[in-house]
Scaffold this motif. Structure first.
Motif, PDB file in Angstrom:
ATOM      1  N   GLN A 184       9.826  -2.303  -7.148  1.00  0.00           N
ATOM      2  CA  GLN A 184       8.379  -2.501  -7.198  1.00  0.00           C
ATOM      3  C   GLN A 184       7.834  -3.284  -8.216  1.00  0.00           C
ATOM      4  OE1 GLN A 184       7.918   2.062  -8.066  1.00  0.00           O
ATOM      5  NE2 GLN A 184       7.122   2.167  -6.006  1.00  0.00           N
ATOM      6  N   PHE A 185       6.821  -3.865  -7.753  1.00  0.00           N
ATOM      7  CA  PHE A 185       5.955  -4.729  -8.686  1.00  0.00           C
ATOM      8  C   PHE A 185       4.385  -4.757  -8.405  1.00  0.00           C
ATOM      9  CE2 PHE A 185       3.756  -8.727  -9.463  1.00  0.00           C
ATOM     10  CZ  PHE A 185       4.218  -9.107 -10.807  1.00  0.00           C
ATOM     11  N   ALA A 186       3.824  -4.433  -9.803  1.00  0.00           N
ATOM     12  CA  ALA A 186       2.545  -4.148  -9.699  1.00  0.00           C
ATOM     13  C   ALA A 186       1.796  -5.144 -10.698  1.00  0.00           C
ATOM     14  CB  ALA A 186       2.095  -2.816  -9.974  1.00  0.00           C
ATOM     15  N   ILE A 187       0.676  -5.633 -10.217  1.00  0.00           N
ATOM     16  CA  ILE A 187      -0.028  -6.554 -11.354  1.00  0.00           C
ATOM     17  C   ILE A 187      -1.683  -6.054 -11.519  1.00  0.00           C
ATOM     18  CG2 ILE A 187      -0.413  -8.437  -9.504  1.00  0.00           C
ATOM     19  CD1 ILE A 187      -0.301 -10.326 -11.832  1.00  0.00           C
ATOM     20  N   LYS A 188      -2.086  -5.894 -12.745  1.00  0.00           N
ATOM     21  CA  LYS A 188      -3.696  -5.614 -12.750  1.00  0.00           C
ATOM     22  C   LYS A 188      -4.134  -6.941 -13.392  1.00  0.00           C
ATOM     23  CE  LYS A 188      -6.732  -2.630 -14.843  1.00  0.00           C
ATOM     24  NZ  LYS A 188      -7.650  -3.428 -15.213  1.00  0.00           N
ATOM     25  N   PRO A 189      -4.884  -7.804 -12.592  1.00  0.00           N
ATOM     26  CA  PRO A 189      -5.461  -9.006 -13.034  1.00  0.00           C
ATOM     27  C   PRO A 189      -6.446  -8.773 -14.331  1.00  0.00           C
ATOM     28  CG  PRO A 189      -5.451  -9.017 -10.806  1.00  0.00           C
ATOM     29  CD  PRO A 189      -5.050  -7.663 -11.269  1.00  0.00           C
ATOM     30  N   ASP A 190      -6.530  -9.720 -15.198  1.00  0.00           N
ATOM     31  CA  ASP A 190      -7.835  -9.787 -16.064  1.00  0.00           C
ATOM     32  C   ASP A 190      -9.005 -10.211 -15.483  1.00  0.00           C
ATOM     33  OD1 ASP A 190      -8.740  -9.475 -18.626  1.00  0.00           O
ATOM     34  OD2 ASP A 190      -8.313 -11.727 -19.141  1.00  0.00           O
ATOM     35  N   TRP A 191      -9.567  -9.374 -14.701  1.00  0.00           N
ATOM     36  CA  TRP A 191     -10.755  -9.274 -13.907  1.00  0.00           C
ATOM     37  C   TRP A 191     -11.673  -8.469 -14.543  1.00  0.00           C
ATOM     38  CZ3 TRP A 191      -8.596  -9.625  -8.055  1.00  0.00           C
ATOM     39  CH2 TRP A 191      -7.948 -10.780  -8.064  1.00  0.00           C
ATOM     40  N   GLU A 192     -13.078  -8.809 -14.117  1.00  0.00           N
ATOM     41  CA  GLU A 192     -14.024  -7.845 -14.441  1.00  0.00           C
ATOM     42  C   GLU A 192     -13.957  -6.517 -13.453  1.00  0.00           C
ATOM     43  OE1 GLU A 192     -19.037  -7.279 -14.405  1.00  0.00           O
ATOM     44  OE2 GLU A 192     -17.921  -9.472 -14.308  1.00  0.00           O
ATOM     45  N   LYS A 193     -13.338  -6.553 -12.275  1.00  0.00           N
ATOM     46  CA  LYS A 193     -13.154  -5.544 -11.466  1.00  0.00           C
ATOM     47  C   LYS A 193     -11.857  -4.849 -11.798  1.00  0.00           C
ATOM     48  CE  LYS A 193     -16.307  -7.022  -7.743  1.00  0.00           C
ATOM     49  NZ  LYS A 193     -16.140  -7.318  -6.412  1.00  0.00           N
ATOM     50  N   ASP A 194     -11.832  -3.610 -11.630  1.00  0.00           N
ATOM     51  CA  ASP A 194     -10.598  -2.785 -11.954  1.00  0.00           C
ATOM     52  C   ASP A 194      -9.822  -2.781 -10.779  1.00  0.00           C
ATOM     53  OD1 ASP A 194      -8.649  -1.221 -12.707  1.00  0.00           O
ATOM     54  OD2 ASP A 194     -10.082   0.571 -13.261  1.00  0.00           O
ATOM     55  N   MET A 195      -8.948  -3.768 -10.723  1.00  0.00           N
ATOM     56  CA  MET A 195      -7.997  -3.854  -9.253  1.00  0.00           C
ATOM     57  C   MET A 195      -6.414  -3.820  -9.848  1.00  0.00           C
ATOM     58  SD  MET A 195      -9.642  -6.245  -6.686  1.00  0.00           S
ATOM     59  CE  MET A 195     -11.046  -5.716  -5.592  1.00  0.00           C
ATOM     60  N   VAL A 196      -5.770  -3.239  -9.007  1.00  0.00           N
ATOM     61  CA  VAL A 196      -4.305  -3.298  -9.090  1.00  0.00           C
ATOM     62  C   VAL A 196      -3.773  -3.670  -7.663  1.00  0.00           C
ATOM     63  CG1 VAL A 196      -2.036  -2.102  -9.872  1.00  0.00           C
ATOM     64  CG2 VAL A 196      -4.170  -1.343 -11.072  1.00  0.00           C
ATOM     65  N   PHE A 197      -2.816  -4.772  -7.717  1.00  0.00           N
ATOM     66  CA  PHE A 197      -2.153  -5.116  -6.643  1.00  0.00           C
ATOM     67  C   PHE A 197      -0.545  -4.625  -6.649  1.00  0.00           C
ATOM     68  CE2 PHE A 197      -5.694  -7.834  -6.897  1.00  0.00           C
ATOM     69  CZ  PHE A 197      -6.109  -7.887  -5.515  1.00  0.00           C
ATOM     70  N   ARG A 198      -0.080  -4.295  -5.527  1.00  0.00           N
ATOM     71  CA  ARG A 198       1.277  -3.666  -5.653  1.00  0.00           C
ATOM     72  C   ARG A 198       1.885  -4.110  -4.514  1.00  0.00           C
ATOM     73  NH1 ARG A 198       4.265   0.940  -4.233  1.00  0.00           N
ATOM     74  NH2 ARG A 198       2.254   1.788  -3.013  1.00  0.00           N
ATOM     75  N   VAL A 199       3.374  -4.431  -4.764  1.00  0.00           N
ATOM     76  CA  VAL A 199       4.382  -4.873  -3.671  1.00  0.00           C
ATOM     77  C   VAL A 199       5.526  -3.991  -3.891  1.00  0.00           C
ATOM     78  CG1 VAL A 199       5.091  -6.858  -4.729  1.00  0.00           C
ATOM     79  CG2 VAL A 199       5.479  -6.591  -2.196  1.00  0.00           C
ATOM     80  N   SER A 200       6.093  -3.452  -2.842  1.00  0.00           N
ATOM     81  CA  SER A 200       7.388  -2.482  -3.165  1.00  0.00           C
ATOM     82  C   SER A 200       8.013  -2.559  -1.721  1.00  0.00           C
ATOM     83  CB  SER A 200       6.944  -1.180  -3.559  1.00  0.00           C
ATOM     84  OG  SER A 200       6.416  -0.461  -2.631  1.00  0.00           O
ATOM     85  N   GLY A 201       9.383  -2.202  -1.942  1.00  0.00           N
ATOM     86  CA  GLY A 201      10.096  -2.221  -0.662  1.00  0.00           C
ATOM     87  C   GLY A 201      11.613  -2.100  -1.055  1.00  0.00           C
ATOM     88  N   GLY A 202      12.511  -2.298  -0.139  1.00  0.00           N
ATOM     89  CA  GLY A 202      14.055  -2.448  -0.342  1.00  0.00           C
ATOM     90  C   GLY A 202      14.625  -1.702   1.044  1.00  0.00           C
ATOM     91  N   LEU A 203      15.953  -1.365   0.877  1.00  0.00           N
ATOM     92  CA  LEU A 203      16.730  -0.954   1.952  1.00  0.00           C
ATOM     93  C   LEU A 203      16.887   0.605   1.610  1.00  0.00           C
ATOM     94  CD1 LEU A 203      18.531  -1.856   4.239  1.00  0.00           C
ATOM     95  CD2 LEU A 203      20.365  -1.984   2.730  1.00  0.00           C
ATOM     96  N   TYR A 204      16.613   1.213   2.920  1.00  0.00           N
ATOM     97  CA  TYR A 204      16.346   2.805   2.739  1.00  0.00           C
ATOM     98  C   TYR A 204      17.436   3.249   3.520  1.00  0.00           C
ATOM     99  CZ  TYR A 204      12.184   2.326  -0.381  1.00  0.00           C
ATOM    100  OH  TYR A 204      11.411   2.409  -1.381  1.00  0.00           O
ATOM    101  N   TYR A 205      18.057   4.406   3.340  1.00  0.00           N
ATOM    102  CA  TYR A 205      19.129   4.928   4.246  1.00  0.00           C
ATOM    103  C   TYR A 205      18.871   6.450   3.969  1.00  0.00           C
ATOM    104  CZ  TYR A 205      22.326   0.895   4.505  1.00  0.00           C
ATOM    105  OH  TYR A 205      23.111  -0.387   4.559  1.00  0.00           O
ATOM    106  N   GLN A 206      19.069   6.927   5.606  1.00  0.00           N
ATOM    107  CA  GLN A 206      19.102   8.550   5.438  1.00  0.00           C
ATOM    108  C   GLN A 206      20.609   8.852   6.240  1.00  0.00           C
ATOM    109  OE1 GLN A 206      15.382  10.136   6.734  1.00  0.00           O
ATOM    110  NE2 GLN A 206      16.348  11.855   7.790  1.00  0.00           N
ATOM    111  N   PRO A 207      21.285   9.255   5.222  1.00  0.00           N
ATOM    112  CA  PRO A 207      22.684  10.000   5.607  1.00  0.00           C
ATOM    113  C   PRO A 207      22.287  11.103   6.718  1.00  0.00           C
ATOM    114  CG  PRO A 207      22.818   9.374   3.304  1.00  0.00           C
ATOM    115  CD  PRO A 207      21.250   9.261   4.012  1.00  0.00           C
ATOM    116  N   PRO A 208      22.921  11.550   7.633  1.00  0.00           N
ATOM    117  CA  PRO A 208      22.553  12.608   8.558  1.00  0.00           C
ATOM    118  C   PRO A 208      22.587  14.026   7.974  1.00  0.00           C
ATOM    119  CG  PRO A 208      24.696  11.806   9.199  1.00  0.00           C
ATOM    120  CD  PRO A 208      24.202  10.806   8.069  1.00  0.00           C
TER     121      PRO A 208
END
Length: 802
Positions: free
Chosen positions: A532-556
């Motif tokens: 996961q990676f998130a960034i909060k730009p130094d803007w006047e508006k309170d925004m957070v951008f996030r990108v996440s992911g990966g390889l997920y398994y579900q054993p039966p």
């Protein structure tokens, strides 16, 4: 049931040396820093509190905080020779969860919002990406996954649901008792490695650790609940215990089928905490649940068809269904603080369920065209198209024992955190399936559609082939599954120029083997990296951008190993999914009140897919991993104080999910719910603020399905009608935290007292969960008769809090 919060940290001087003997005081509480500069103090929650730091040789410092119940705020001040006043701090943990993409749900909202099956799941269904077309069920699908792809934790302990449940009205109570809940966190995808091996979502619930005596009572036409908070005099022991009872007769009696219906759903649940010392705490979570379901259908009358060709189905029943699901769950958890920055946890749990599903039901039906005068009596028809009968029999029994033991660790230093864990699970399943169905149409027994039989030239040539049930499933499975799993993840917070950044990197692994009396599976293992990676730009508006992911398994799990014929395939592989989630979180003020707009774009690519069909809430797997699939979509959510002092939200979601089985091409998956709109709204009357309004609105486009269970989905694609439902509640509050009550008034004994009226399915929409298929012997057609859910129902509810 108010609880306190805590402030802790390390006090340093301007040369970064620990400062000992600093006095910290607030509202009568006093603490002092130790030789390492560490301090911890308890503060009142949900109100502004001023902490004062004083030292014999350093200047006074003050800090103003407003924290949530059970919140822990870490504050590391630097004391100097000049007096300093720090700014106000509000709810520190929310910022961390915000960058992780976790949705926080207020426990008070859960208790207030109406729903036919009120609870946490009732609220989840109003979130984007979460879908359910069954108000009698606590099951939900998230972003194209099925019910078995959702993780549920209570106090970091994974919980389970019964195996044999096939309809929502059999489910009874959710495991989670909302009267005991403190915090609810939910992630719809892209979650970190510390959460387990499922493909779709995580629901992480924390039960309350009380600090004073309290009690809460709820009673309604659907049942009741009672919960008590207890604390010992020395504050070392604390416990919260809840008892629940539910009877769904009020809801089921509003359906088309007239029945003698006697359901009893009851459970008792407790969470006990013991503080051995400042460094060592122990807790026990226990639950005993008994669900009895006795069902004697009498008649059913359903109208369907078109305006030009109205039709009706009349069914007359004999027999009964008698089901029982008894579950027992216990878990011990101990936490040892090796140091102020290093914790170790040991968690062990045992889940035992004994389930029976016994029924013999004979249904005799008559299908025909309704008279042109619009009569509502299905017996009064112009032309009878089909007459037949259907006999369903089952003697299904299951006994399952699941044991877990896990060790977890947490280490923090500066801006970094390290978490790790190792877990062993043993699943022992004893399962017997005996289930068959015989269909007779106009005096002729209908043979199974999936078996090739001798040619039938009756009446010229006598039929000499076997007489077989239309469907026949018989299997006995004794299986044991041993699993080893673990995870490690590292999180850090830093700066990128003038912007704030957060990132988490981690991985999970699991190894398992299925064995039994007649089967021996091979040992399998999977490795699941996530980030996961998130960034909060130094803007006047309170925004957070996030990108996440990966390889997920579900054993039966066991259900995924068992195919539609009841046979266990021990070598079913783990389903694999590559997740990608991109989101934007924008906090702003509108009408001088706080609001948040969250947008999430997601894509999942799935391989080794174990395809399945859904009948009500029962899932039947093919168990061959011979498919691939994808899910993609876009979710929006706007939440905030549309009305001052209350939280409401609006959700919208778009989803498309398809699968390709044996390279036949992509078709819609059973959970392909394209559009979803939901609203949760709270309001009050301006001139009578003690009268509250609560609204729960859900609209979902139709799901694929409704076809006969034996049909080939590549030859038969059909969608149910759209799901539309509005539940509304009105409440008169006699006492709450803002009410001033005279000492002589009997209401002074209550912290909260209210009486409410709930209207379920306000507009009386006819929502279908499945179709019943009936043959027309004349045209050889089959008609889809919708199985409608509940109609409009009224309920009274009393809430009291001491």
């Amino acid at each position: 049931m108010a609880q306190n919060a805590r402030v802790k940290g390390v006090i340093l001087d301007i040369e970064n040396h620990p400062v000992t003997d600093v006095n910290i005081s607030c509202s009568g509480n006093v603490s002092q820093s130790d030789a390492k500069g560490f301090f911890e103090i308890e503060v009142a929650s949900n109100k502004k509190t001023v902490l004062v730091f004083t030292h014999i040789s350093l200047k006074m410092m003050t800090l103003t905080v407003t924290l949530k119940p059970n919140e822990t705020f870490v504050f590391n001040p630097v004391m100097s020779g000049s007096e300093e006043q720090m700014g106000e701090v509000f709810v520190s943990s929310r910022n961390k969860k915000r960058v992780q993409g976790i949705t926080i749900i207020n426990s008070e909202t859960i208790r207030k919002i109406p729903g036919a099956n009120a609870g946490i799941e009732n609220i989840l269904k109003t979130l984007p990406g979460v879908n359910s077309n069954n108000e009698l069920s606590t099951q939900y699908a998230v972003r194209g996954g099925n019910y078995d792809e959702n993780l549920v934790y209570v106090n970091e302990i994974e919980v389970y649901r019964p195996f044999l449940i096939r309809s929502g009205q059999q489910e009874g109570l959710s495991f989670t008792n909302t009267d005991l809940v403190q915090n609810i966190d939910f992630s719809a995808g892209g979650f970190s490695a510390k959460f387990g091996d499922k493909l779709s979502s995580v629901l992480d619930i924390t039960y309350r650790k009380p600090t004073q005596f309290g009690a809460v009572l709820e009673a309604s036409f659907l049942g009741g609940s009672f919960a008590v908070d207890a604390v010992s005099k020395n504050k070392k022991w604390s416990a919260v215990t809840g008892v629940r009872y539910r009877n769904n007769s009020l809801l089921v009696n509003s359906q088309d089928t007239q029945t003698n219906y006697t359901p009893t759903f009851a459970d008792i649940q407790t969470n006990i905490n013991y503080d051995i010392s400042e460094k060592w705490q122990m807790s026990f979570l226990g639950n005993i649940s008994q669900n009895k379901y006795l069902y004697r259908p009498l008649t059913r009358e359903t109208k369907f068809g078109t305006i030009d060709q109205p039709m009706a189905l009349a069914v007359y029943y004999e027999g009964q269904e008698k089901d029982q699901y008894d579950t027992y769950f216990g878990a011990f958890k101990t936490i040892y603080k090796v140091s102020q920055s290093f914790n170790l946890k040991l968690i062990s749990s045992l889940f035992h369920t004994t389930e029976q599903e016994h029924f013999d039901i004979l249904a005799q039906y008559r299908l025909g065209n309704v008279n042109p005068d619009g009569t509502t009596n299905p017996d009064d028809v112009d032309f009878t198209r089909g007459i037949g009968s259907q006999l369903n029999h089952a003697r299904n029994d299951l006994d399952a024992l699941i044991a877990n033991i896990e060790i977890k660790g947490f280490k923090e230093w500066q801006n970094s955190e390290l978490e790790f864990g190792l877990k062993y699970t043993r699943e022992s399943i004893r399962d017997r399936i005996v289930e068959w169905e015989v269909i007779d149409s106009a005096g002729f027994s209908i043979n199974p559609p999936i078996i090739v039989l001798p040619r039938n030239n009756q009446p010229d040539v006598p039929y000499t082939g076997p007489l077989l049930p239309y469907q026949d499933i018989r299997a006995t499975n004794f299986n044991t599954i041993n699993r080893f799993s673990g995870f490690t993840q590292w999180s850090n917070k830093g700066d990128l120029g003038s912007n704030q950044i957060w990132y988490t990197i981690g991985a999970r692994f699991q190894s398992w083997q299925v064995s039994g009396a007649a089967v021996e599976g091979k040992n399998q293992a999977v490795f699941s990296p996530r980030a996961q990676f998130a960034i909060k730009p130094d803007w006047e508006k309170d925004m957070v951008f996030r990108v996440s992911g990966g390889l997920y398994y579900q054993p039966p799990f066991y259900r995924e190993l068992r195919d539609a014929e009841g046979v266990v395939n021990p070598n079913v592989k783990a389903q694999q999914s590559v997740h990608f989630v991109l989101s934007n979180d924008y906090s702003f003020k509108m009408w001088d009140r706080p609001f948040k707009w969250v947008t999430e774009l997601y894509y999942k690519s799935l391989t080794d897919v174990n395809t399945y069909s859904i009948d009500n809430v029962r899932i039947r797997y093919v168990a061959d991993n011979n498919a691939k699939a994808y899910a993609q979509g876009l979710d929006f959510r706007l939440n905030g104080e549309f009305v001052p002092g209350t939280e409401s939200w609006i959700s919208f979601g778009y989803l498309k999910t398809e699968e390709n089985y044996q390279n036949k091409g992509f078709i819609a998956r059973p959970t392909d719910q394209r559009l979803k709109f939901a609203m949760l709204f709270q309001d009050y009357m301006p001139n009578i603020p003690s009268v509250k309004l609560y609204l729960n609105l859900v609209y979902n486009t139709g799901l694929p399905g409704g076809s006969p269970s034996y049909s080939d989905p590549y030859l038969y694609q059909n969608r149910l009608n759209d799901y539309r439902r509005v539940d509304v509640g009105f409440s008169k509050v006699f006492v709450d935290t803002n009410t001033k009550v005279a000492k002589a008034n009997w209401l002074k004994n209550f912290k909260e007292l209210s009486l409410g009226l709930e209207i379920f399915n306000l507009f009386n929409n006819q929502n279908a969960i499945t179709n019943t298929w009936v043959r027309d012997v004349y045209s050889k057609n089959q008609y889809a008769i919708p199985n409608y859910m509940t109609s409009r129902v009224f309920n009274l509810k009393l809430n009291a809090r001491l």
